[in-house]
Design a protein around this motif. Sequence first.
Motif, mmCIF file in Angstrom:
data_model
loop_
_atom_site.group_PDB
_atom_site.id
_atom_site.type_symbol
_atom_site.label_atom_id
_atom_site.label_comp_id
_atom_site.label_asym_id
_atom_site.label_seq_id
_atom_site.Cartn_x
_atom_site.Cartn_y
_atom_site.Cartn_z
ATOM 1 N N UNK A 78 0.809 -1.207 0.000
ATOM 2 C CA UNK A 78 0.000 0.000 0.000
ATOM 3 C C UNK A 78 0.846 1.261 0.000
ATOM 4 N N UNK A 79 0.206 2.374 -0.340
ATOM 5 C CA UNK A 79 0.904 3.660 -0.342
ATOM 6 C C UNK A 79 -0.094 4.791 -0.134
ATOM 7 N N UNK A 80 0.441 5.947 0.235
ATOM 8 C CA UNK A 80 -0.341 7.175 0.383
ATOM 9 C C UNK A 80 -0.053 8.050 -0.829
ATOM 10 N N UNK A 81 -1.077 8.629 -1.418
ATOM 11 C CA UNK A 81 -0.887 9.454 -2.611
ATOM 12 C C UNK A 81 0.042 10.629 -2.298
ATOM 13 N N UNK A 82 0.761 11.072 -3.319
ATOM 14 C CA UNK A 82 1.783 12.094 -3.123
ATOM 15 C C UNK A 82 1.215 13.428 -2.666
ATOM 16 N N UNK A 194 -2.970 -1.219 -2.957
ATOM 17 C CA UNK A 194 -3.911 -0.476 -2.108
ATOM 18 C C UNK A 194 -3.453 0.970 -1.986
ATOM 19 N N UNK A 195 -4.389 1.872 -2.126
ATOM 20 C CA UNK A 195 -4.061 3.291 -2.231
ATOM 21 C C UNK A 195 -4.847 4.097 -1.199
ATOM 22 N N UNK A 196 -4.137 4.857 -0.377
ATOM 23 C CA UNK A 196 -4.775 5.798 0.537
ATOM 24 C C UNK A 196 -4.760 7.167 -0.132
ATOM 25 N N UNK A 197 -5.940 7.673 -0.399
ATOM 26 C CA UNK A 197 -6.060 8.968 -1.061
ATOM 27 C C UNK A 197 -7.180 9.784 -0.454
ATOM 28 N N UNK A 198 -7.739 10.669 -1.243
ATOM 29 C CA UNK A 198 -8.785 11.534 -0.718
ATOM 30 C C UNK A 198 -9.816 11.849 -1.801
ATOM 31 N N UNK A 199 -10.993 12.236 -1.326
ATOM 32 C CA UNK A 199 -12.081 12.681 -2.199
ATOM 33 C C UNK A 199 -12.648 13.965 -1.595
#
Length: 223
Positions: A78-82, A194-199
Motif C-alpha cells: 500500500x501507499x499514500x498518494x503524493x 492499495x491506495x490511501x487517497x482523498x475525495x
Amino acid sequence: MTTSPSAAVAPPLPPLADQAERLISLGVPEATAITADELRAFASAATGDGREALLAVHPDRAPASALAPLLRHAGKPGFVVTDMADVDRFTPCGADLPGPPLYLVTGLDRGDRFANWSPEEALPVLRAEGRTPLLLTEGIHWLLQRPEVLQRNHCFMTIGSRLRKASGALDARTPAIWISNGTGRDGRERRDAPKVGWCWWRNRHTWLGIASAAGRAAGLPTG
C-alpha cells in the motif's frame, strides 16, 4: 435519497489473539509506537465472550502513514498518494476514542449502500442510525486483517477522519482507500496496489462506499 442493504457481507474477523499475531507478523510493532507485548496483552485481556471486534491501535501510536505501506493487494504494498503528505493530520472528528494505546471496533460495514453518495449526504444518515463513520486508521486495520474486503468497484471512504485547518474550518478532503490503476503520479508499478487517497466532501463516487462501525470500546462491549 434512500438506502439499501450493503451489497456484500464482510468476512468474519479472526479472534483477537490471532489479530494481534497478524499485526505482529506484518511488522506493525517495528513501524509504529506499539509493542508486540502490548498487542498480545490487550488481546488476551479482551478475549472473553467471543463477540467479534476489530483490534485497533490508537492513531496517536500507529498513524496512517506508518500503517499504509503494510497493506497488500495482488502482492503490491500500500501507499499514500503524493498530494496527501498531511495524511496524519486527518484525526478523529466527532468520535471519542478509547485508549490509547488499543481499543476495539465493532459492527464493521464497508458501506456499499452509500455508493454514489457524498460524505456530506451520508453522515447524517449514519448518525440517525446510531452508527459512527470509520476512521482512516481503522479502515487500514480492517484491511490488514481482511485484505479481501478491498475489491475493485467496492472500495470505501473513511469520513470519520477529518483535517481541521488553523482557522477552525474543516478541510474539504476526506480520506478513502481504493485500488490504484497505476496511472498518473501513482506509477505503473503501483497498479493494483492499495491506495490511501482523498475525495472531496461533497463529491459522489459510484465505486466508493462510506464505511462505518456500530461502536468502539476499551475492552469487550457489554450488553
